[in-house]
Structure formats: C-alpha cells, structure tokens
Design a protein around this motif. Structure first.
Motif, short mmCIF file in Angstrom:
data_model
loop_
_atom_site.label_atom_id
_atom_site.label_comp_id
_atom_site.label_asym_id
_atom_site.label_seq_id
_atom_site.Cartn_x
_atom_site.Cartn_y
_atom_site.Cartn_z
N LYS A 79 0.83 -1.21 0.00
CA LYS A 79 0.00 0.00 0.00
C LYS A 79 0.87 1.26 0.00
CE LYS A 79 -3.59 -0.37 -0.18
NZ LYS A 79 -4.47 -0.48 -1.37
N LEU A 118 -5.53 6.38 -0.70
CA LEU A 118 -4.37 5.52 -0.50
C LEU A 118 -3.69 5.82 0.83
CD1 LEU A 118 -2.79 5.55 -4.07
CD2 LEU A 118 -3.96 3.64 -2.96
N GLU A 121 -5.74 4.30 3.64
CA GLU A 121 -5.56 2.86 3.71
C GLU A 121 -4.20 2.51 4.30
OE1 GLU A 121 -6.16 1.54 -0.26
OE2 GLU A 121 -8.33 1.76 -0.20
#
Length: 214
Positions: A79, A118, A121
């Motif tokens: 990630k 993003l 996350e």
C-alpha cells in the motif's frame, strides 16, 4: 565467476538487520504522526531493507522466522508502494507538463483525488501493524543473521550471486528494451546494493551509494 572487489576511500556506516527492523518501528510512528511524502518513503525503504535481507538469509538459513518477517509488513509495504508511486507520478506531471495542458490537468486531478484514499488505507494498515510480533522476530533474527557475519565468505558469495543476477537482468533489459525489463533491472540492482551494504565489510561499500541514483 564474478567477484566483488573492495574500494578504497570513505565508506558508509554498516547498518544491519537490527538497525532496519528498529527503524521500521520508528518510521511507523513518524508516518502516523505526520503522513507526508518523506514519511511514506522512509518507512517503505526500511521495510524493503528488512525484506531484502530476509530474502537473502532464507537462501542459507531455513528458519521460518525469515518468512514471518517478510510476510508481516507485506500488505503495508504494497500500500505504501501504491501511495508513493502516485505521489511520484503526480510530481512528474507537475514538473514536465505544460501548465495549460489538458492532459496534465486531468492527470494531476486524478492523482490528487487518489492520494487521500491511499493514504487513509496506508494509515489504517500502519495502525494495525503488529509491533510486538515485529519485536519478537527481531529478537530471533538478530541471532540468526550472525550465521552470515559481514567478514564471511558466505556474505561474499551472496553478494556475488546478486551481482550475477543483476548482470543477467541488464542483458535481458538490453535485449527487450521494455519498461518492465528496465524496472526489473532496477530492483535487481537494489537487491545487490542492499546485500553489499548488509553483508560485506565496510571497505567494499564505498561505491554503493552511487547505485542509489538508479
């Protein structure tokens, strides 16, 4: 077989597995305190260093703790990679696109809209990171990494293997001349540099910072 020769001159401080595993925890705190671009980059580098050392050590030590160490931060690492790639591509668009170019505006808007999700996350995965499990693994692996001390022949052999792999990737990139092949070469060079910096004596490391530009 290829060899790795020492280079005279100043060399970087030797930083082994313990340094990078401890740095992962420090950079986790830094990311959650201030999730800026530098924090994303620094945490990703620290995790990648640990995973690279683990990949090398698994070739000479079958202990399952190496696999555990590589697996524990895998989702977070991926990630962070997505977030970092988005940040870099946005910077490239800003630097190289004309200000009134429609494509530049479209891409910049896309990357700007993508980054918050993003980042959210990445922060969620960082908050769930198993700190205690990571510390437990560091205690185990601190002893096991001594199986390949920096001055050992085993360390030199591992570095030569990474060098030969990088040379083969270079030949493939020249033949294919495609982005994927050049990217694979870049990763291969990183693995070689990390192996040199982690397993060879300092006199072998004076030139390794030059590979950071690749």
């Amino acid at each position: 077989m290829a060899t790795v020769s020492p280079v005279s001159g100043s060399s970087p401080e030797h930083r082994g597995l313990t340094h990078w595993m401890e740095r992962v925890l420090k950079q986790l705190d830094a990311l959650q305190t201030a999730p800026d671009k530098d924090a994303v980059h620094d945490l990703r580098v620290a995790i990648r260093r640990c995973r690279s050392i683990g990949a090398v050590m698994r070739e000479v030590d079958p202990a399952p703790a190496w696999h555990e160490m590589r697996s524990l931060p895998k989702k977070l690492f991926r990630k962070l990679g997505e977030l970092r790639d988005t940040q870099i591509m946005d910077e490239w668009v800003a630097e190289h696109g004309a200000e009134n170019d429609k494509l530049r505006v479209t891409l910049h808007t896309f990357f700007q809209e993508r980054q918050p999700k993003l980042q959210q996350e990445a922060l969620r995965l960082a908050a769930k990171f198993d700190d205690k499990g990571w510390q437990r693994l560091e205690g185990k692996l601190r002893k096991r990494v001594r199986l390949v001390p920096p001055e050992s022949l085993a360390g030199q052999c591992l570095a030569v293997e990474r060098l030969n792999e990088a040379k083969e990737l270079h030949n493939k990139a020249l033949r294919a001349d495609k982005p994927a092949a050049w990217h694979a070469l870049r990763i291969g060079l990183k693995k070689f540099r990390y192996t040199v910096e982690s397993f060879l004596p300092q006199e072998y490391q004076a030139w390794s910072p030059n590979l950071k530009q690749l």
